[in-house]
Design a protein around this motif. Sequence first.
Motif, PDB file in Angstrom:
ATOM      1  N   ARG A 139     -48.096   8.432  39.207  1.00 59.79           N
ATOM      2  CA  ARG A 139     -48.051   7.010  38.830  1.00 59.79           C
ATOM      3  C   ARG A 139     -49.360   6.603  38.154  1.00 59.79           C
ATOM      4  O   ARG A 139     -49.369   5.805  37.225  1.00 59.79           O
ATOM      5  CB  ARG A 139     -47.806   6.132  40.056  1.00 59.79           C
ATOM      6  CG  ARG A 139     -46.375   6.178  40.534  1.00 59.79           C
ATOM      7  CD  ARG A 139     -46.108   5.172  41.636  1.00 59.79           C
ATOM      8  NE  ARG A 139     -44.802   5.425  42.227  1.00 59.79           N
ATOM      9  CZ  ARG A 139     -43.650   4.925  41.765  1.00 59.79           C
ATOM     10  NH1 ARG A 139     -43.659   4.124  40.724  1.00 59.79           N
ATOM     11  NH2 ARG A 139     -42.512   5.210  42.343  1.00 59.79           N
ATOM     12  N   ILE A 193     -41.804   3.977  33.695  1.00 51.44           N
ATOM     13  CA  ILE A 193     -40.995   4.763  34.619  1.00 51.44           C
ATOM     14  C   ILE A 193     -39.656   4.058  34.793  1.00 51.44           C
ATOM     15  O   ILE A 193     -39.626   2.850  35.020  1.00 51.44           O
ATOM     16  CB  ILE A 193     -41.684   4.859  36.001  1.00 51.44           C
ATOM     17  CG1 ILE A 193     -43.060   5.503  35.876  1.00 51.44           C
ATOM     18  CG2 ILE A 193     -40.795   5.608  36.995  1.00 51.44           C
ATOM     19  CD1 ILE A 193     -43.968   5.250  37.082  1.00 51.44           C
ATOM     20  N   GLU A 230     -36.257   4.904  37.095  1.00 51.53           N
ATOM     21  CA  GLU A 230     -35.620   5.804  38.067  1.00 51.53           C
ATOM     22  C   GLU A 230     -36.317   7.160  38.152  1.00 51.53           C
ATOM     23  O   GLU A 230     -35.673   8.192  38.036  1.00 51.53           O
ATOM     24  CB  GLU A 230     -34.145   5.998  37.710  1.00 51.53           C
ATOM     25  CG  GLU A 230     -33.384   4.702  37.726  1.00 51.53           C
ATOM     26  CD  GLU A 230     -32.312   4.634  38.796  1.00 51.53           C
ATOM     27  OE1 GLU A 230     -31.353   5.402  38.651  1.00 51.53           O
ATOM     28  OE2 GLU A 230     -32.430   3.831  39.732  1.00 51.53           O
ATOM     29  N   ARG A 231     -37.609   7.158  38.309  1.00 48.79           N
ATOM     30  CA  ARG A 231     -38.463   8.352  38.456  1.00 48.79           C
ATOM     31  C   ARG A 231     -38.588   9.189  37.185  1.00 48.79           C
ATOM     32  O   ARG A 231     -39.267  10.211  37.188  1.00 48.79           O
ATOM     33  CB  ARG A 231     -37.986   9.239  39.630  1.00 48.79           C
ATOM     34  CG  ARG A 231     -37.969   8.508  40.967  1.00 48.79           C
ATOM     35  CD  ARG A 231     -37.884   9.471  42.135  1.00 48.79           C
ATOM     36  NE  ARG A 231     -39.063  10.314  42.231  1.00 48.79           N
ATOM     37  CZ  ARG A 231     -40.218   9.930  42.776  1.00 48.79           C
ATOM     38  NH1 ARG A 231     -40.332   8.713  43.262  1.00 48.79           N
ATOM     39  NH2 ARG A 231     -41.240  10.746  42.830  1.00 48.79           N
ATOM     40  N   ASP A 263     -43.470   0.859  36.771  1.00 47.57           N
ATOM     41  CA  ASP A 263     -42.087   1.206  37.068  1.00 47.57           C
ATOM     42  C   ASP A 263     -41.214   0.047  36.583  1.00 47.57           C
ATOM     43  O   ASP A 263     -41.273  -1.054  37.134  1.00 47.57           O
ATOM     44  CB  ASP A 263     -41.909   1.406  38.580  1.00 47.57           C
ATOM     45  CG  ASP A 263     -40.560   2.035  38.907  1.00 47.57           C
ATOM     46  OD1 ASP A 263     -39.579   1.711  38.197  1.00 47.57           O
ATOM     47  OD2 ASP A 263     -40.490   2.841  39.839  1.00 47.57           O
ATOM     48  N   ARG A 269     -40.993  13.658  34.550  1.00 50.86           N
ATOM     49  CA  ARG A 269     -40.573  13.040  35.809  1.00 50.86           C
ATOM     50  C   ARG A 269     -41.798  12.646  36.623  1.00 50.86           C
ATOM     51  O   ARG A 269     -42.887  13.171  36.415  1.00 50.86           O
ATOM     52  CB  ARG A 269     -39.768  14.042  36.659  1.00 50.86           C
ATOM     53  CG  ARG A 269     -38.422  14.384  36.119  1.00 50.86           C
ATOM     54  CD  ARG A 269     -37.351  13.423  36.533  1.00 50.86           C
ATOM     55  NE  ARG A 269     -36.991  13.478  37.946  1.00 50.86           N
ATOM     56  CZ  ARG A 269     -36.201  12.565  38.523  1.00 50.86           C
ATOM     57  NH1 ARG A 269     -35.735  11.554  37.834  1.00 50.86           N
ATOM     58  NH2 ARG A 269     -35.884  12.660  39.799  1.00 50.86           N
ATOM     59  N   LEU A 270     -41.572  11.754  37.558  1.00 50.23           N
ATOM     60  CA  LEU A 270     -42.643  11.368  38.466  1.00 50.23           C
ATOM     61  C   LEU A 270     -42.787  12.435  39.549  1.00 50.23           C
ATOM     62  O   LEU A 270     -41.789  12.935  40.059  1.00 50.23           O
ATOM     63  CB  LEU A 270     -42.239  10.043  39.108  1.00 50.23           C
ATOM     64  CG  LEU A 270     -43.334   9.097  39.512  1.00 50.23           C
ATOM     65  CD1 LEU A 270     -44.209   8.747  38.318  1.00 50.23           C
ATOM     66  CD2 LEU A 270     -42.719   7.817  40.065  1.00 50.23           C
ATOM     67  N   GLU A 297     -43.191  14.158  43.053  1.00 51.38           N
ATOM     68  CA  GLU A 297     -42.648  13.810  44.371  1.00 51.38           C
ATOM     69  C   GLU A 297     -43.689  13.128  45.242  1.00 51.38           C
ATOM     70  O   GLU A 297     -43.420  12.171  45.935  1.00 51.38           O
ATOM     71  CB  GLU A 297     -42.166  15.071  45.102  1.00 51.38           C
ATOM     72  CG  GLU A 297     -40.807  15.547  44.654  1.00 51.38           C
ATOM     73  CD  GLU A 297     -39.728  14.473  44.776  1.00 51.38           C
ATOM     74  OE1 GLU A 297     -39.681  13.784  45.813  1.00 51.38           O
ATOM     75  OE2 GLU A 297     -38.953  14.315  43.817  1.00 51.38           O
ATOM     76  N   ARG A 311     -44.153   9.316  45.487  1.00 47.32           N
ATOM     77  CA  ARG A 311     -43.045   8.448  45.895  1.00 47.32           C
ATOM     78  C   ARG A 311     -43.610   7.225  46.616  1.00 47.32           C
ATOM     79  O   ARG A 311     -44.370   7.360  47.567  1.00 47.32           O
ATOM     80  CB  ARG A 311     -42.125   9.217  46.835  1.00 47.32           C
ATOM     81  CG  ARG A 311     -40.783   8.557  47.027  1.00 47.32           C
ATOM     82  CD  ARG A 311     -39.963   9.400  47.966  1.00 47.32           C
ATOM     83  NE  ARG A 311     -39.436  10.594  47.302  1.00 47.32           N
ATOM     84  CZ  ARG A 311     -38.289  10.611  46.632  1.00 47.32           C
ATOM     85  NH1 ARG A 311     -37.544   9.547  46.557  1.00 47.32           N
ATOM     86  NH2 ARG A 311     -37.865  11.717  46.050  1.00 47.32           N
TER      87      ARG A 311
END
Length: 114
Positions: free
Chosen positions: A20, A35, A37-38, A64, A89-90, A92, A95
């Motif tokens: 992020r 971002i 949805e990830r 996001d 992608r973001l 994990e 999160r």
Amino acid sequence: MQTSIESQHLSDTEKRMYSRDEVAQHTQDGDVWVIIERDVYDLSQFLQDHPGGSKILLGVAGQDATKKFKKYHRMGILSKYNERLLIGRLEESTRRSGSSLRSSIFAVFRRSET
Ligand code: HEM
């Protein structure tokens, strides 16, 4: 054989993972990531083409934008743009909700120790 030199974006298997914090660096006109949805989108080139205008995209730059995106579009439209705009992608580990309440509490303690 036809090779595509047009797209600088990576194929699915080559997509990068971003934190992020990394996404949050891209907040300038001409350098906008968001971002949804990830998934991480580079909207820098798309700002001027966006039917909803560039201003609203600048407003969520580096953030996001899932909630706002869903407010104005059907998720289905993304498949048309993925090849052009999706860069990764973001991670994990970033999160936001954390894996459990306990891990969030530990994170607070760790921060106060330093
Ligand atoms: C990958 C990112 C995005 C793509 C590909 C995209 C694409 C589009 C497209 C194709 C339209 C035309 C209407 C439609 O076909 O649904 C549109 C309209 C619009 N978009 Fe986006 N958009 C993106 C991100 C965003 C974000 C993050 C916001 C808000 C923060 C936003 C706000 C709007 C608004 C306000 C409209 C106009 C809606 C209307 O006139 O009713 N868009 N966008």
